[in-house]
Structures are given as C-alpha cells and as structure tokens.
Design a protein around this motif. Structure first.
Motif, PDB file in Angstrom:
ATOM      1  N   GLY A  22      41.185  40.948  33.180  1.00 43.93           N
ATOM      2  CA  GLY A  22      40.149  41.875  34.055  1.00 43.93           C
ATOM      3  C   GLY A  22      39.205  42.070  32.802  1.00 43.93           C
ATOM      4  N   LEU A  23      37.618  42.513  33.693  1.00 46.05           N
ATOM      5  CA  LEU A  23      36.557  42.814  32.197  1.00 46.05           C
ATOM      6  C   LEU A  23      35.490  43.921  32.744  1.00 46.05           C
ATOM      7  CD1 LEU A  23      34.588  41.731  29.901  1.00 46.05           C
ATOM      8  CD2 LEU A  23      33.304  41.057  31.882  1.00 46.05           C
ATOM      9  N   GLY A  24      35.793  44.894  32.052  1.00 42.37           N
ATOM     10  CA  GLY A  24      34.888  46.128  32.573  1.00 42.37           C
ATOM     11  C   GLY A  24      33.236  45.364  32.672  1.00 42.37           C
ATOM     12  N   LEU A  25      32.284  46.098  34.106  1.00 43.72           N
ATOM     13  CA  LEU A  25      31.709  46.175  34.397  1.00 43.72           C
ATOM     14  C   LEU A  25      30.435  46.757  34.116  1.00 43.72           C
ATOM     15  CD1 LEU A  25      31.821  45.481  38.765  1.00 43.72           C
ATOM     16  CD2 LEU A  25      31.151  43.652  36.797  1.00 43.72           C
ATOM     17  N   GLY A  50      51.582  52.588  40.232  1.00 41.64           N
ATOM     18  CA  GLY A  50      51.662  51.659  39.104  1.00 41.64           C
ATOM     19  C   GLY A  50      51.069  52.456  38.334  1.00 41.64           C
ATOM     20  N   TRP A  51      51.105  52.160  36.936  1.00 37.02           N
ATOM     21  CA  TRP A  51      50.449  53.052  35.342  1.00 37.02           C
ATOM     22  C   TRP A  51      49.013  52.026  34.993  1.00 37.02           C
ATOM     23  CZ3 TRP A  51      52.536  51.828  30.428  1.00 37.02           C
ATOM     24  CH2 TRP A  51      52.752  52.524  29.327  1.00 37.02           C
ATOM     25  N   LEU A  52      48.306  53.218  34.625  1.00 37.77           N
ATOM     26  CA  LEU A  52      47.234  52.925  33.753  1.00 37.77           C
ATOM     27  C   LEU A  52      46.991  53.613  32.703  1.00 37.77           C
ATOM     28  CD1 LEU A  52      44.543  53.228  36.508  1.00 37.77           C
ATOM     29  CD2 LEU A  52      44.740  50.948  36.476  1.00 37.77           C
ATOM     30  N   VAL A  82      48.034  47.752  34.197  1.00 38.06           N
ATOM     31  CA  VAL A  82      46.196  47.607  33.867  1.00 38.06           C
ATOM     32  C   VAL A  82      46.546  48.276  32.749  1.00 38.06           C
ATOM     33  CG1 VAL A  82      44.478  46.884  34.123  1.00 38.06           C
ATOM     34  CG2 VAL A  82      45.875  46.929  36.536  1.00 38.06           C
ATOM     35  N   LEU A  83      46.516  47.311  31.786  1.00 38.13           N
ATOM     36  CA  LEU A  83      46.053  48.366  30.164  1.00 38.13           C
ATOM     37  C   LEU A  83      44.817  48.290  29.795  1.00 38.13           C
ATOM     38  CD1 LEU A  83      47.156  49.392  27.363  1.00 38.13           C
ATOM     39  CD2 LEU A  83      46.715  47.155  26.689  1.00 38.13           C
ATOM     40  N   GLU A 123      52.315  40.721  24.413  1.00 35.02           N
ATOM     41  CA  GLU A 123      53.600  40.514  24.262  1.00 35.02           C
ATOM     42  C   GLU A 123      54.392  42.330  24.605  1.00 35.02           C
ATOM     43  OE1 GLU A 123      55.968  38.474  22.698  1.00 35.02           O
ATOM     44  OE2 GLU A 123      53.851  37.490  22.741  1.00 35.02           O
ATOM     45  N   VAL A 124      53.766  43.454  25.675  1.00 40.36           N
ATOM     46  CA  VAL A 124      54.928  44.297  25.732  1.00 40.36           C
ATOM     47  C   VAL A 124      55.361  44.530  26.902  1.00 40.36           C
ATOM     48  CG1 VAL A 124      54.196  46.855  26.099  1.00 40.36           C
ATOM     49  CG2 VAL A 124      53.292  46.047  24.090  1.00 40.36           C
ATOM     50  N   GLY A 125      54.066  43.161  27.374  1.00 35.72           N
ATOM     51  CA  GLY A 125      54.673  42.962  28.504  1.00 35.72           C
ATOM     52  C   GLY A 125      54.266  43.014  30.233  1.00 35.72           C
ATOM     53  N   LEU A 126      53.376  44.282  29.785  1.00 36.62           N
ATOM     54  CA  LEU A 126      52.332  44.228  31.711  1.00 36.62           C
ATOM     55  C   LEU A 126      51.091  43.417  31.972  1.00 36.62           C
ATOM     56  CD1 LEU A 126      50.358  47.664  29.576  1.00 36.62           C
ATOM     57  CD2 LEU A 126      53.198  47.293  30.645  1.00 36.62           C
ATOM     58  N   ASP A 127      51.192  43.608  33.240  1.00 40.19           N
ATOM     59  CA  ASP A 127      50.057  42.594  34.104  1.00 40.19           C
ATOM     60  C   ASP A 127      49.135  42.809  33.713  1.00 40.19           C
ATOM     61  OD1 ASP A 127      52.850  42.857  35.915  1.00 40.19           O
ATOM     62  OD2 ASP A 127      52.183  44.342  36.785  1.00 40.19           O
ATOM     63  N   GLU A 128      48.504  43.242  33.514  1.00 41.97           N
ATOM     64  CA  GLU A 128      46.947  42.563  33.379  1.00 41.97           C
ATOM     65  C   GLU A 128      46.595  43.862  32.057  1.00 41.97           C
ATOM     66  OE1 GLU A 128      43.021  42.512  36.284  1.00 41.97           O
ATOM     67  OE2 GLU A 128      45.484  43.081  36.836  1.00 41.97           O
ATOM     68  N   ILE A 129      45.270  43.265  31.979  1.00 35.13           N
ATOM     69  CA  ILE A 129      45.048  43.533  30.690  1.00 35.13           C
ATOM     70  C   ILE A 129      43.124  44.031  30.720  1.00 35.13           C
ATOM     71  CG2 ILE A 129      43.613  43.671  28.002  1.00 35.13           C
ATOM     72  CD1 ILE A 129      46.870  42.706  27.253  1.00 35.13           C
ATOM     73  N   LEU A 130      42.635  45.127  30.943  1.00 39.86           N
ATOM     74  CA  LEU A 130      41.574  45.449  31.370  1.00 39.86           C
ATOM     75  C   LEU A 130      40.958  45.342  30.248  1.00 39.86           C
ATOM     76  CD1 LEU A 130      38.165  46.472  31.851  1.00 39.86           C
ATOM     77  CD2 LEU A 130      39.968  48.745  32.967  1.00 39.86           C
ATOM     78  N   LEU A 131      39.864  44.153  30.083  1.00 40.78           N
ATOM     79  CA  LEU A 131      38.997  44.523  28.282  1.00 40.78           C
ATOM     80  C   LEU A 131      37.683  44.836  28.705  1.00 40.78           C
ATOM     81  CD1 LEU A 131      38.335  43.040  25.852  1.00 40.78           C
ATOM     82  CD2 LEU A 131      37.707  41.607  26.118  1.00 40.78           C
ATOM     83  N   ASP A 132      37.176  46.131  28.491  1.00 36.67           N
ATOM     84  CA  ASP A 132      35.712  46.507  28.033  1.00 36.67           C
ATOM     85  C   ASP A 132      34.957  46.868  27.143  1.00 36.67           C
ATOM     86  OD1 ASP A 132      33.464  48.310  28.905  1.00 36.67           O
ATOM     87  OD2 ASP A 132      35.095  49.589  30.014  1.00 36.67           O
ATOM     88  N   LEU A 133      33.885  45.859  27.540  1.00 35.26           N
ATOM     89  CA  LEU A 133      33.184  45.637  25.868  1.00 35.26           C
ATOM     90  C   LEU A 133      31.480  46.141  25.970  1.00 35.26           C
ATOM     91  CD1 LEU A 133      33.974  41.580  26.143  1.00 35.26           C
ATOM     92  CD2 LEU A 133      33.791  43.394  24.255  1.00 35.26           C
TER      93      LEU A 133
END
Length: 309
Positions: free
Chosen positions: A6-9, A203-205, A237-238, A273-283
């Motif tokens: 995912g991407l940060g808006l 879930g967890w953030l 979602v990380l 590699e930790v195995g979470l469902d999703e990674i949110l990248l905020d740039l």
C-alpha cells in the motif's frame, strides 16, 4: 504469495491536495498498489507541551505542520480510484465523536464499494487532546473502546440500540450501511492495548522499526491471542515511514527504510519475511512534490516485485 503493498497518500503542506491526492491515488492504483492510506495529525503546536510520540525533548517534524484531514483525503482518493482499499493508519479515535465517525466510515465504505479499512489508535499528543478530544487524555482508552462498540452497532442491522457513556441510541435506523463489514485494525503496544486488539478488533497496525523487532512482536501477539482463545486470524498491515534519498545512505546508523530505492526495497524484503499480510509505504515526507512521489513509488513497487516482495 507476494506481500500486498500500500501507499501513503499526500497530506502534507508541500502538496496541492485537491489536485495531488486524486492524481497520486490514480497513479498508485495503476502501478499496482493495492491500498491507499492516511494518518491523522490535528495540529502542530508551537511550542509543544509534549515531545513527539510523548518522548520528552523529541521535536515534532516540520512535515507535521499542516496535515490534511484524513477522511476528506480518503474521500478524494475514493472518487479517483476503483479497486484500491482505503485505510487509516491511524485515526485518533478520541478526537472524533463516536457516532459521527461510525456513520462517516459507513458512508465512505458504501460509496467506494466496500474498500474501507478502519485503523484506529488512542493518540499521544496533549495539545491535540486539548483542542479536539471528546474526553480527557486520561480516558482515551475508554473512548476507543466506545468508538469500536458504536461502529459495530451502527454498521449492524437496524434498529440500532446503544447505551454508552458518550453515545445514546434508543432505537433507530442508521444508514447507509457499509457495503461489507469494515475491518477495524488497532495500533497496540501496551498489554492493555493488546488485550483490546485481540478481544475486539480484526487486526494489527505495527510500525516498521526493524525486522527482528517486528518478528518478536508478531510472535508475542500471536501467542497472546492463543492464550485469550482467539481462533480468528489477525489481519496485519505494517506501516513504514520511509526517508527516501536519491543516493544510498552509507552511515552506520542507518534506520530501516532510510536511503535510496535499493535500500528501501531491501528493508521491505526483510520485513516481508516476517509474514504479515501487507506493508504500507509512506514516502510523502521525503519527496519534493507529487511528481517525485509518483515516480519513487512506482520505482519501489517495480523493484520490490522483482525482488519477490
């Protein structure tokens, strides 16, 4: 299976929000990002009565000076996209009237075709609570509990009935309803917050501060969920707050997600590699404008998929 990305808006002061939010949202969806995310900062205190994240002496970053309202930002993104999920990481629950927040999220989910992910937290800023909270800072956990309960009630079948400390619904029809059950994810770091997460949320953030630390936290949370008798899987979602640089960062003290595209992708791979469902990248805080945000996001996505993330 590849980790969802995912991407940060764009929400910060360097962006033209009315133009850039829809533009970045459309571009991210075309690139392949599966979700779009917002965060909440109500104000920028000058001077602050409390350091960043409640840490004494830690200054607030200039990028927090004027952050767009998150649900307005998500609404702009919803109108510009068709498939990407629309998440918050996080909304500060005690800054919102529970009933109004529940109805707004339900409406956004209905109009977007069932794409909302409600990420909630308690907040940490005394200044924001002084300006906007519905209850004192010391009661923030209780407010979050009521927000979750009110959301479940309002999103459920009519007639809606709820009798809480802040919210009284005798018996009423409340619509529109969400297109599907909206998942509630929580940012939880204390034992009490973990109990709330396991017992009441979907879930967890977490925040990406290092793959080893994340793996340990995830094992601990899974063990705790098993102890509490939870059988339903926790969605995950990380959040990664990236500090992009056109050149590689060569300092020995490099933090996770700090550096050029290659370094950011290496960190994405390690955390995946930790195995979470999703990674949110905020740039958004480390680029000049929306054009650079789109370009870097596309480059990271392509490189991450090539690396098997």
């Amino acid at each position: 299976m590849a980790t969802r990305l995912g991407l940060g808006l764009p929400q910060m002061k360097q962006y033209d929000l009315g133009r850039d939010v829809p533009d970045v949202a459309r571009a991210a969806e075309r690139t392949g990002y599966e979700s779009l995310w917002v965060f909440e900062r109500a104000l920028f205190p000058d001077p602050a009565t409390q350091g960043l994240y409640g840490i004494e002496g830690l200054p607030w970053p200039e990028s927090y000076r004027g952050v767009a309202e998150p649900l307005v930002t998500l609404t702009l993104a919803a109108a510009a996209t068709e498939r990407a999920r629309l998440g918050s990481s996080v909304l500060i629950a005690p800054l919102h009237v529970p009933f109004q927040l529940a109805k707004t999220l339900a409406t956004l989910d209905a109009v977007s075709g069932g794409r909302v992910v409600a990420g909630l937290g308690t907040g940490w800023s005394f200044d924001e609570f002084a300006a906007a909270s519905v209850r004192p800072f010391e009661e923030r956990g209780q407010v979050l509990d009521e927000v979750i309960e009110v959301c479940r009630a309002v999103w459920g079948p009519d007639p809606v009935v709820y009798d809480g400390r802040l919210t009284k619904i005798a018996s009423a029809a409340v619509g529109p309803k969400p297109a599907r059950p909206i998942p509630i994810l929580l940012a939880a770091s204390t034992p009490k917050a973990r109990r709330r997460l396991v017992d009441k949320a979907d879930g967890w953030l977490p925040v990406g501060l290092g793959a080893e630390q994340l793996a340990a936290q995830w094992r601990e949370l899974q063990d705790f969920a098993a102890e509490r008798g939870r059988t339903e899987p926790l969605q995950t979602v990380l959040r990664t707050n990236a500090q992009y640089s056109p050149k590689a960062y060569d300092g020995a003290d490099r933090r996770p997600f700090q550096g050029d595209v290659t370094q950011i992708v290496e960190d994405l791979a390690a955390h995946a590699e930790v195995g979470l469902d999703e990674i949110l990248l905020d740039l958004q805080s480390s680029v000049r404008d929306a054009e650079e945000l789109k370009d870097v996001a596309a480059e990271v996505y392509t490189a991450a998929r090539a690396a098997g993330v």
